[in-house]
Motif scaffolding. Structure first.
Motif, short mmCIF file in Angstrom:
data_model
loop_
_atom_site.label_atom_id
_atom_site.label_comp_id
_atom_site.label_asym_id
_atom_site.label_seq_id
_atom_site.Cartn_x
_atom_site.Cartn_y
_atom_site.Cartn_z
N GLU A 382 0.83 -1.21 0.00
CA GLU A 382 0.00 0.00 0.00
C GLU A 382 0.85 1.25 0.00
O GLU A 382 0.53 2.25 -0.68
CB GLU A 382 -0.94 -0.01 1.21
N VAL A 383 1.95 1.22 0.76
CA VAL A 383 2.85 2.38 0.79
C VAL A 383 3.42 2.65 -0.60
O VAL A 383 3.45 3.80 -1.07
CB VAL A 383 3.99 2.14 1.81
N VAL A 384 3.88 1.60 -1.27
CA VAL A 384 4.44 1.78 -2.61
C VAL A 384 3.39 2.26 -3.59
O VAL A 384 3.65 3.13 -4.44
CB VAL A 384 5.08 0.46 -3.10
N LEU A 476 5.83 8.26 4.69
CA LEU A 476 4.89 7.15 4.47
C LEU A 476 5.30 5.90 5.25
O LEU A 476 4.47 5.21 5.83
CB LEU A 476 4.79 6.83 2.98
N THR A 477 6.60 5.63 5.27
CA THR A 477 7.07 4.41 5.93
C THR A 477 7.17 4.56 7.45
O THR A 477 7.22 3.56 8.16
CB THR A 477 8.45 4.01 5.37
N THR A 478 7.21 5.78 7.96
CA THR A 478 7.30 5.99 9.42
C THR A 478 5.97 6.47 10.00
O THR A 478 5.92 6.83 11.18
CB THR A 478 8.38 7.05 9.74
N LEU A 479 4.92 6.50 9.18
CA LEU A 479 3.61 7.00 9.61
C LEU A 479 3.71 8.44 10.12
O LEU A 479 3.26 8.78 11.21
CB LEU A 479 3.00 6.08 10.68
N ALA A 480 4.33 9.26 9.28
CA ALA A 480 4.40 10.72 9.48
C ALA A 480 5.18 11.14 10.72
O ALA A 480 4.80 12.09 11.42
CB ALA A 480 2.99 11.32 9.52
N GLN A 481 6.30 10.47 10.98
CA GLN A 481 7.21 10.99 12.00
C GLN A 481 7.85 12.29 11.49
O GLN A 481 7.95 12.52 10.29
CB GLN A 481 8.30 9.96 12.33
N GLN A 482 8.33 13.11 12.43
CA GLN A 482 9.01 14.34 12.05
C GLN A 482 10.44 14.00 11.63
O GLN A 482 11.18 13.36 12.37
CB GLN A 482 9.05 15.32 13.22
N PRO A 483 10.86 14.42 10.44
CA PRO A 483 12.24 14.14 10.02
C PRO A 483 13.25 14.98 10.79
O PRO A 483 12.96 16.13 11.16
CB PRO A 483 12.22 14.51 8.53
N TYR A 484 14.41 14.43 11.02
CA TYR A 484 15.53 15.14 11.65
C TYR A 484 15.11 15.80 12.97
O TYR A 484 15.43 16.98 13.21
CB TYR A 484 16.10 16.20 10.71
N THR A 485 14.41 15.08 13.82
CA THR A 485 13.92 15.70 15.06
C THR A 485 15.06 16.18 15.95
O THR A 485 14.89 17.14 16.70
CB THR A 485 13.07 14.69 15.85
N ARG A 501 22.06 11.81 6.39
CA ARG A 501 20.71 11.74 5.87
C ARG A 501 19.81 11.05 6.90
O ARG A 501 20.27 10.60 7.96
CB ARG A 501 20.66 10.97 4.54
N LEU A 502 18.53 10.96 6.58
CA LEU A 502 17.58 10.26 7.45
C LEU A 502 17.93 8.78 7.53
O LEU A 502 18.36 8.17 6.54
CB LEU A 502 16.15 10.43 6.91
N ALA A 503 17.71 8.19 8.71
CA ALA A 503 18.03 6.77 8.91
C ALA A 503 16.95 5.89 8.30
O ALA A 503 15.81 6.32 8.08
CB ALA A 503 18.17 6.47 10.40
N GLN A 504 17.29 4.65 8.02
CA GLN A 504 16.32 3.71 7.46
C GLN A 504 15.26 3.38 8.51
O GLN A 504 15.58 2.95 9.62
CB GLN A 504 17.02 2.43 7.01
N PRO A 505 13.98 3.57 8.18
CA PRO A 505 12.92 3.28 9.15
C PRO A 505 12.83 1.80 9.48
O PRO A 505 13.24 0.94 8.69
CB PRO A 505 11.65 3.76 8.43
N ILE A 506 12.29 1.51 10.65
CA ILE A 506 12.08 0.12 11.06
C ILE A 506 11.07 -0.52 10.11
O ILE A 506 10.08 0.08 9.72
CB ILE A 506 11.55 0.07 12.51
N CYS A 508 11.29 -1.07 7.07
CA CYS A 508 11.33 -0.54 5.70
C CYS A 508 12.25 -1.42 4.86
O CYS A 508 13.43 -1.59 5.21
CB CYS A 508 11.83 0.90 5.70
N PRO A 509 11.77 -2.00 3.77
CA PRO A 509 12.62 -2.85 2.93
C PRO A 509 13.82 -2.09 2.39
O PRO A 509 13.75 -0.88 2.16
CB PRO A 509 11.68 -3.27 1.79
N ASP A 510 14.93 -2.82 2.21
CA ASP A 510 16.14 -2.18 1.69
C ASP A 510 15.89 -1.54 0.33
O ASP A 510 16.44 -0.47 0.03
CB ASP A 510 17.25 -3.22 1.57
N GLU A 511 15.07 -2.20 -0.52
CA GLU A 511 14.81 -1.66 -1.85
C GLU A 511 14.12 -0.30 -1.77
O GLU A 511 14.44 0.60 -2.56
CB GLU A 511 13.92 -2.62 -2.65
N LEU A 512 13.23 -0.15 -0.82
CA LEU A 512 12.51 1.11 -0.68
C LEU A 512 13.41 2.20 -0.10
O LEU A 512 13.36 3.36 -0.53
CB LEU A 512 11.28 0.90 0.21
N PHE A 513 14.25 1.83 0.86
CA PHE A 513 15.15 2.82 1.43
C PHE A 513 16.21 3.25 0.41
O PHE A 513 16.65 4.41 0.41
CB PHE A 513 15.83 2.27 2.68
#
Length: 548
Positions: A382-384, A476-485, A501-506, A508-513
């Motif tokens: 759904e995210v993709v 989308l992958t973090t459900l709208a967390q604030q970036p670079y808090t 840069r932003l870290a890979q979300p929990i 989150c597939p490697d392909e998407l990151f």
């Protein structure tokens, strides 16, 4: 030589930004003068109640070949006349002889409104664009001298002599002063007749417009708009939360109308709009559920964006300018404005179609686990799919030669079937204040969504929109967390320049990151295009569906 006034300049003239500097006077262009020069029904204040509008002062106003004079209005607010000196310079004397003033080069600004005129008589001998600089020095006290610089660009055509400029060699020689007197009287009578005719036409036109407004139930007072302008080629200039035409395209297309014409095409009577409930509310902005009655009597559910009664003229102008950015766009993944309702002494209403839409950022936040359970669990598939829809909307925008400059979850909407539409950013600064930061230049920016070149140099391109899309994909992958808090907004540029840069979300597939990481390449040329992103994510989506 044909004069073109860039659409992004006309559109940006609706924006106002005032820098507070003590000046002790008013100095502005009247409504008729702005209409004559720029085609806008508004007054342009350079100084209002002692506040200097530096953005308007820096704007180079184009002057068509048919216009032979400039008119300014000023008055002293210091309780006494203010000494001044004025100087007018041109870049091309053969094309434009030295301009003349109807006031002395030095004197005092009166305590009541006074109009002074600068004549611009083209010689008709040379065809050229002439830069005109008007410098006014105003002495407030012995140690306080304010310097104001006005810039104009006058179009002079060959063999098109101004009616105000007559060569001395071609002037008839009169035999005596009596003839001169009679000629002057005749000219005065003709001028009075012309003025009386114009006043009569204006009265008839004004009476008709007042009758139309009164029929619609609205007041008839003309409102004053503060105007601020940006420099030429302002695609790379300020106002991050706005759409701009890309610089490599001309204005010869269906979107070349100015903002005033756009609003006129969409304007409807206020009585046909009904507000029901508030969806979102900020300090001065509100978003309502409402309904709109069409001309055939059918009722349509709409979203209404407006401002509160205490909103300033700047905020109202910003709402109109940013809300009209989606004018005439037609795509399944674009939320385009439907109607506009503007009446004097009331806040404007911007109407958008409504099909159970929810702000994407708020929707994602509701998807988080809470004490009441999970509102909705988003799968990677759904995210993709949502990301692919956003890409299609952005491809359409770029095809129309538009840059978004503020692509984020807060500026998208989603329905209950996860159909996503890219929206404008009108009211976003007010409704999502934590997403915008001012870096000391009086400009709220979406700092943590901006590409490195946009943050450092205010350069925007399709590649900077791609960077913002990478942050949106992270949302989308973090459900709208604030970036670079953990990063201070003032340190973002240095943080990105150092390669962080932003870290890979929990989960989150490697392909998407990897797609996100490509979007955040330091060099704009190394980032993928939206077409390449669509191909990449489409392949990944196909792989996901094989396992379902």
């Amino acid at each position: 030589m044909k004069l073109f006034v860039p659409n992004h300049i006309i559109t940006l003239l609706i924006l106002t930004y005032l820098n507070s500097v003590k000046a002790y006077l008013n100095l502005y262009l009247s409504l008729s003068e702005v209409q004559r020069l720029l085609g806008l029904a508004a007054e342009l204040y350079y100084i209002r109640n002692g506040n200097i509008n530096n953005y308007a002062l820096n704007f180079v106003v184009p002057v068509p070949s048919k216009i032979d004079s400039l008119h300014f209005i000023w008055e002293s607010l210091a309780g006494q006349p203010l000494p001044y000196s004025i100087k007018v310079e041109t870049s091309n004397s053969p094309a434009l002889p030295p301009p003349k003033l109807n006031i002395s080069s030095s004197g005092s600004i009166p305590t009541s409104p006074q109009t002074f005129t600068v004549s611009l008589p083209c010689s008709g001998v040379v065809e050229a664009e002439v830069d005109i600089t008007i410098t006014i020095n105003i002495t407030v006290s012995h140690d306080n001298v304010t310097t104001l610089t006005f810039r104009r660009n006058k179009i002079c055509l060959q063999f098109e002599k101004s009616t105000m400029y007559v060569s001395m060699d071609s002037m008839p020689q009169f035999s005596n002063s009596t003839n001169i007197f009679y000629i002057a009287v005749c000219c005065a009578v003709i001028l009075i007749i012309i003025l009386a005719f114009l006043v009569t036409l204006y009265y008839i036109k004004d009476k008709k417009s007042r009758r139309t407004i009164e029929t619609a139930g609205g007041p008839t007072t003309t409102t004053t708009t503060f105007l601020a302008a940006l420099p030429r080629n302002s695609v790379n200039a300020s106002s991050y939360g706005s759409f701009r035409r890309m610089p490599s395209y001309s204005l010869i297309d269906e979107r070349s109308k100015d903002l005033q014409d756009r609003i006129a095409e969409l304007t409807v009577q206020r009585c046909r709009v009904r507000l029901s409930s508030i969806i979102l509310e900020g300090t001065f902005g509100r978003v309502y559920h409402g309904s709109y009655t069409n001309e055939d009597g059918t009722e349509e559910t709409v979203i209404v964006k407006t401002v509160t009664d205490h909103a300033s003229q700047v905020q109202i102008s910003l709402l109109l300018q940013e809300g009209m950015a989606m004018y005439s766009l037609n795509h399944k993944n674009i939320l385009s404005i439907l109607r506009v309702s503007i009446e004097d002494h009331t806040a404007p209403f911007l109407l958008y179609p409504y099909k159970n839409y929810t702000n994407l950022k708020l929707f994602l936040q509701k998807c988080k686990v809470s004490s009441e359970g999970v509102h909705h669990t988003l799968t990677t598939q759904e995210v993709v799919d949502m990301a692919l829809q956003i890409i299609q909307g952005m491809q359409y925008l770029h095809k129309k030669h538009l840059l978004h400059k503020d692509l984020a979850a807060r500026n998208c909407v989603v329905d209950d079937k996860l159909n996503v539409l890219v929206a404008d950013n009108a009211l976003s600064r007010d409704l999502f204040p934590s997403d915008y930061h001012c870096l000391g230049d009086n400009e709220n920016r979406p700092v943590k969504w901006l590409a490195i070149e946009s943050l450092l140099h205010k350069n925007f391109s399709p590649s900077s929109d791609v960077w913002s899309f990478g942050v949106l994909l992270w949302e989308l992958t973090t459900l709208a967390q604030q970036p670079y808090t953990e990063i201070d907004p003032f340190e973002m540029a240095a943080y990105l320049k150092d390669g962080y840069r932003l870290a890979q979300p929990i989960n989150c597939p490697d392909e998407l990151f990897a797609v996100m990481a490509y979007c955040w390449a330091m060099s704009a040329e190394e980032r993928p295009t939206f077409t390449q992103l669509h191909v990449c994510l489409q392949e990944f989506y196909a792989q996901l569906t094989r396992y379902v």
